[in-house]
Design an enzyme around this catalytic site. Structure first.
Site, PDB file in Angstrom:
ATOM      1  N   GLU A  48       0.841  -1.200   0.000  1.00 59.69           N
ATOM      2  CA  GLU A  48       0.000   0.000   0.000  1.00 59.69           C
ATOM      3  C   GLU A  48       0.876   1.251   0.000  1.00 59.69           C
ATOM      4  O   GLU A  48       2.026   1.225   0.470  1.00 59.69           O
ATOM      5  CB  GLU A  48      -0.903  -0.018   1.248  1.00 59.69           C
ATOM      6  CG  GLU A  48      -1.836   1.186   1.331  1.00 59.69           C
ATOM      7  CD  GLU A  48      -2.981   1.019   2.330  1.00 59.69           C
ATOM      8  OE1 GLU A  48      -2.982   0.033   3.092  1.00 59.69           O
ATOM      9  OE2 GLU A  48      -3.882   1.885   2.327  1.00 59.69           O
ATOM     10  N   ASN A 195     -12.359  -1.098  -1.154  1.00 62.76           N
ATOM     11  CA  ASN A 195     -11.703  -1.717   0.006  1.00 62.76           C
ATOM     12  C   ASN A 195     -12.410  -1.270   1.281  1.00 62.76           C
ATOM     13  O   ASN A 195     -12.668  -0.069   1.466  1.00 62.76           O
ATOM     14  CB  ASN A 195     -10.235  -1.254   0.057  1.00 62.76           C
ATOM     15  CG  ASN A 195      -9.562  -1.601   1.375  1.00 62.76           C
ATOM     16  OD1 ASN A 195      -9.213  -2.757   1.618  1.00 62.76           O
ATOM     17  ND2 ASN A 195      -9.389  -0.617   2.246  1.00 62.76           N
ATOM     18  N   GLU A 196     -12.696  -2.203   2.145  1.00 65.74           N
ATOM     19  CA  GLU A 196     -13.321  -1.898   3.439  1.00 65.74           C
ATOM     20  C   GLU A 196     -14.377  -0.804   3.282  1.00 65.74           C
ATOM     21  O   GLU A 196     -14.319   0.240   3.945  1.00 65.74           O
ATOM     22  CB  GLU A 196     -12.257  -1.515   4.484  1.00 65.74           C
ATOM     23  CG  GLU A 196     -11.325  -2.663   4.765  1.00 65.74           C
ATOM     24  CD  GLU A 196     -10.437  -2.493   5.996  1.00 65.74           C
ATOM     25  OE1 GLU A 196     -10.427  -1.430   6.632  1.00 65.74           O
ATOM     26  OE2 GLU A 196      -9.739  -3.474   6.332  1.00 65.74           O
ATOM     27  N   TYR A 263      -7.452  -8.812  11.289  1.00 66.37           N
ATOM     28  CA  TYR A 263      -6.125  -8.611  11.881  1.00 66.37           C
ATOM     29  C   TYR A 263      -6.082  -9.245  13.261  1.00 66.37           C
ATOM     30  O   TYR A 263      -7.088  -9.256  13.981  1.00 66.37           O
ATOM     31  CB  TYR A 263      -5.820  -7.111  12.004  1.00 66.37           C
ATOM     32  CG  TYR A 263      -5.468  -6.486  10.665  1.00 66.37           C
ATOM     33  CD1 TYR A 263      -4.171  -6.536  10.180  1.00 66.37           C
ATOM     34  CD2 TYR A 263      -6.437  -5.877   9.879  1.00 66.37           C
ATOM     35  CE1 TYR A 263      -3.844  -5.980   8.948  1.00 66.37           C
ATOM     36  CE2 TYR A 263      -6.115  -5.319   8.642  1.00 66.37           C
ATOM     37  CZ  TYR A 263      -4.811  -5.381   8.190  1.00 66.37           C
ATOM     38  OH  TYR A 263      -4.474  -4.840   6.970  1.00 66.37           O
ATOM     39  N   GLU A 319      -6.484  -9.152   3.522  1.00 64.88           N
ATOM     40  CA  GLU A 319      -5.678  -8.465   4.551  1.00 64.88           C
ATOM     41  C   GLU A 319      -5.709  -9.313   5.805  1.00 64.88           C
ATOM     42  O   GLU A 319      -6.791  -9.561   6.368  1.00 64.88           O
ATOM     43  CB  GLU A 319      -6.207  -7.057   4.847  1.00 64.88           C
ATOM     44  CG  GLU A 319      -5.890  -6.076   3.737  1.00 64.88           C
ATOM     45  CD  GLU A 319      -6.244  -4.630   4.077  1.00 64.88           C
ATOM     46  OE1 GLU A 319      -6.177  -4.252   5.262  1.00 64.88           O
ATOM     47  OE2 GLU A 319      -6.598  -3.897   3.135  1.00 64.88           O
ATOM     48  N   GLN A 368       1.720  -6.147   5.732  1.00 65.03           N
ATOM     49  CA  GLN A 368       1.985  -5.818   4.352  1.00 65.03           C
ATOM     50  C   GLN A 368       3.407  -6.241   3.994  1.00 65.03           C
ATOM     51  O   GLN A 368       4.151  -6.654   4.869  1.00 65.03           O
ATOM     52  CB  GLN A 368       1.808  -4.329   4.138  1.00 65.03           C
ATOM     53  CG  GLN A 368       0.382  -3.858   4.402  1.00 65.03           C
ATOM     54  CD  GLN A 368       0.096  -2.442   3.871  1.00 65.03           C
ATOM     55  OE1 GLN A 368       0.912  -1.811   3.207  1.00 65.03           O
ATOM     56  NE2 GLN A 368      -1.084  -1.936   4.191  1.00 65.03           N
TER      57      GLN A 368
HETATM   58  O1  AHR Z   1      -3.246  -2.520   6.182  1.00 59.79           O
HETATM   59  C1  AHR Z   1      -3.519  -1.295   6.780  1.00 59.79           C
HETATM   60  C2  AHR Z   1      -4.975  -0.906   6.636  1.00 59.79           C
HETATM   61  O2  AHR Z   1      -5.778  -1.811   7.331  1.00 59.79           O
HETATM   62  C3  AHR Z   1      -5.536  -0.936   5.246  1.00 59.79           C
HETATM   63  O3  AHR Z   1      -5.258   0.213   4.536  1.00 59.79           O
HETATM   64  C4  AHR Z   1      -7.004  -1.070   5.493  1.00 59.79           C
HETATM   65  O4  AHR Z   1      -7.669  -1.735   4.461  1.00 59.79           O
HETATM   66  C5  AHR Z   1      -7.082  -1.818   6.810  1.00 59.79           C
HETATM   67  O5  AHR Z   1      -7.935  -1.217   7.699  1.00 59.79           O
END
Ligand code: AHR
Length: 514
Positions: A48, A195-196, A263, A319, A368
Site C-alpha cells: 500500500e 476496500n473496506e 487482523y 488483509e 503488508q
Molecule cells: O493494512 C492497513 C490498513 O488496514 C488498510 O489500509 C485497510 O484496508 C485496513 O484497515
C-alpha cells in the site's frame, strides 16, 4: 452403487474412524485421500501507499544510489523472487479509495501531488503509479491484484483504468497508454472493487455497497483474452450480515471473489501492545486471537455455501496479519512495527488454516510486504533484512498449487493460567512431483512436543526438514544482526515403517518434505 458414491462412503468412514481414534499427539496423514488444490494465491502479498512500503521500501527512483532497475530496488526484488509470490495487491487498503489512477501516469515531473490523508498526512507525489507497479510485478514475476476506487471514485474512472491497462488495439485509453510508453497491454486478472467499504472505503451499509458494486462491476470489462476476476469488498472479521447481503444480492456472473479482512490484535485497538516487549499472557492472547481465523473462515464459508454450494466464489482473505502499536519514535501513521518469532508463529498458523480451507479460500494477502505491519522485509536506506515472517513464507511455498492432504488429529493443549488453546496446527499437501510436505506450528513456548505422524497410504523415502525457532518469543532480526532468526535444517524426527515420530521444539515452525 456407483464408484463415486462408494468412494464418498469410504471417505466418510475413514474420517469417522480417524476422529474416533484421534489422539493428542498423533496426526493421521491421509495420503490416499487428496482433496482440493491449495491455490498458490493464498501466498499473496500486499503493498500500500503507506509509510515506507512503496516509497523507500520498493521505489527509490532511477537516480538513487541504491541499486535499482527503473527505480525499483534490486535487493527487494531478489528477496521477493525467493518466495514465488503469486500475486501482489496494490495500491491499498484505505489508500485505494482515495487514489485517482490518472494522477499516476505520464511524465513523473508533471504528475499532480496529493495528501495521503489516511496514512500520516504526507505528500504523495504519484511517482509510483500504474506503469511502475506493473513493472514491479514483471520484475518479481508475480500477478498484479489492483484494488479500484469505489469510495471516492466513479464507475467511469474504474472502467477506464481496466481499459487503459488491458485493451489491445485502438481505443482512447489504449492510445493514452501507448503515448505513455507501453505498447502492449498488460494482463491483469485480479480487480478489487473498493476496500473496506464498511469503513475507510465510504462507511457504507452492506445494502448500499451491494448496489454500488453491481454498477462498478458491470462496467469493468473483459478485453481481448484478459478475463477479470472481480473481488467484492467483503466483511470485517465476524460481520456475517455483510457476507450474507452480498452473496444473496450480487449475481454470480458479476462476482468471482469476496474479500475478508481480519487482523490479529493482542490488546484492544486503542492499546495494541508492543511488537517486541510482551508477557506470556499477551503472547497467549495473540495466539488465541489468531486461531479465531479458523472460525471466521468456517462461518463465512457456511454463509457462502447457502448461495454458492458449488464454491465458485472464492473467499479472498486479502488483509491478514498482526497489528501492534508502532515502534516508539516512528510516525504513528506509518504503521511500522518489529517482527518477531511470535509473528512467524502467527503466519504459520494462519497459512495452515488457509491451506486446510482450500475448498473455499482461493487467495490471501499478508499485510503488508515491506516496512508496514507484519512485514516480510524491512529496509533502511541501502540496507535490507528478511523478517521471521519472510522465512515462514519461504518454508510454506511448497504448498502452492499442491493437492491438500486431509489430516485428522486433536492437538495437545497449551495451557496458561487455566486457559487453554491448541498448541499445534498443521497442514499437508502433495505437489505435482509427488512430494509430500507437512508444515506444523507449536505455539507452546515452554514445551517441546512429541508428535507421531501416521503416514497412511504413503511410503516415505528420504526426509528433509527445516525449522524456525529461537530462545525468546521476542527474538527478531535487526540491521546490526540481520540473521538472528532464520530457518535451519531440522533433524528431530525418526521414521519407523509408516509412523514418523518427531520432537516439535517449543515455539517453532517446522516443514518436512517426504
Ligand atoms: O493494512 C492497513 C490498513 O488496514 C488498510 O489500509 C485497510 O484496508 C485496513 O484497515
Amino acid at each position: 452403487m456407483n464408484k463415486s458414491t462408494l468412494f464418498s462412503i469410504i471417505v466418510v468412514l475413514n474420517a469417522f474412524q480417524s476422529l474416533l481414534f484421534a489422539q493428542s499427539n498423533t496426526i493421521v496423514l491421509n495420503a490416499d485421500l487428496t482433496a482440493d488444490t491449495i491455490s498458490r494465491h493464498i501466498y499473496g502479498n500486499f503493498s500500500e501507499h503507506l509509510g515506507h512500503c512503496i516509497y523507500g521500501g520498493i521505489w527509490v527512483g532511477e537516480k538513487s544510489t541504491i541499486p535499482n532497475t527503473r527505480g525499483i530496488r534490486n535487493d527487494v526484488v531478489a528477496a521477493l523472487k525467493r518466495l514465488n509470490i503469486p500475486n501482489l495487491r496494490w495500491p491499498g487498503g484505505c489508500f485505494a479509495d482515495e487514489y485517482h489512477w490518472m494522477d499516476g501516469i505520464g511524465p513523473r515531473e508533471d504528475r499532480p501531488q496529493m495528501i495521503n490523508t489516511h496514512w500520516g498526512g504526507v505528500v504523495e507525489d504519484n511517482s509510483f503509479g500504474t506503469h511502475e507497479f506493473l513493472d514491479l510485478c514483471e520484475q518479481v514475476g508475480t500477478e498484479p491484484y489492483i484494488c479500484g476506487n469505489l469510495g471516492s471514485g466513479s464507475v467511469e474512472e474504474m472502467s477506464k483504468w481496466v481499459e487503459y491497462i488491458t485493451f489491445d488495439g485502438k481505443s482512447p485509453m489504449a492510445d493514452l497508454r501507448k503515448q505513455n510508453g507501453r505498447e502492449k497491454p498488460w494482463k491483469v486478472k485480479f480487480w478489487g472493487v473498493g476496500n473496506e467499504n464498511w469503513g475507510c472505503g465510504g462507511n457504507m451499509t452492506a445494502e448500499f455497497y451491494t448496489d454500488q458494486y453491481k454498477r462498478y462491476a458491470t462496467y469493468a470489462r473483459n478485453y481481448g483474452n484478459n478475463r477479470l476476476y472481480k473481488i467484492a469488498g467483503g466483511p470485517s472479521s465476524n460481520d456475517y450480515h455483510w457476507t450474507e447481503t452480498l452473496m444473496k444480492n450480487i449475481p454470480q456472473n458479476l462476482m468471482n471473489g469476496l474479500s475478508l479482512h481480519h487482523y490479529t490484535i493482542t490488546g484492544s485497538w486503542a492499546q495494541k501492545g508492543s511488537a517486541t516487549r510482551f508477557t506470556e499472557d499477551e503472547y497467549f492472547s495473540t495466539m488465541r486471537n489468531t486461531l479465531v481465523m479458523d472460525e471466521l473462515v468456517t462461518r463465512h464459508s457456511a454463509v457462502m455455501d447457502q448461495y454458492d454450494p458449488q464454491k465458485r466464489i472464492g473467499l479472498i482473505v486479502d488483509e491478514w496479519g498482526v497489528w501492534y502499536d508502532v515502534e516508539p519514535g516512528t510516525n504513528p501513521g506509518f504503521l511500522y512495527q518489529q517482527n518477531t518469532l511470535r509473528d512467524a508463529l502467527v503466519a504459520g498458523v494462519n497459512l495452515n488454516i488457509f491451506n486446510n480451507h482450500a475448498d473455499r479460500v482461493k487467495g490471501a494477502n499478508i499485510a503488508q510486504m515491506v516496512n508496514v505491519l507484519q512485514a516480510i522485509i524491512f529496509t533502511k536506506d541501502e540496507k535490507m533484512l528478511l523478517t521471521p515472517t519472510f522465512y515462514v513464507f519461504e518454508m510454506y511455498k511448497v504448498h502452492q498449487d499442491a493437492a491438500l492432504i486431509p489430516l485428522n488429529f486433536k492437538s495437545p493443549d497449551y495451557t496458561l493460567k487455566g486457559k487453554t488453546i491448541p498448541a499445534v496446527t498443521a497442514s499437508a499437501s502433495r505437489d505435482k512431483g509427488g512430494m509430500i510436505h507437512i508444515t506444523l506450528t507449536n505455539a507452546d513456548p515452554q514445551k517441546e512436543i512429541d508428535m507421531n505422524i501416521d503416514l497412511r497410504g504413503f511410503k516415505a523415502g528420504k526426509i528433509v526438514g527445516s525449522v524456525l525457532t529461537a530462545k525468546e518469543l521476542s527474538a527478531h532480526n535487526t540491521f546490526d544482526n540481520p540473521e538472528s532468526v532464520r530457518t535451519v535444517p531440522f533433524n528431530g524426527y525418526r521414521l519407523d515403517k509408516e509412523i514418523l515420530t518427531m520432537k516439535l521444539p517449543a515455539a517453532s515452525i517446522v516443514m518436512l518434505e517426504l
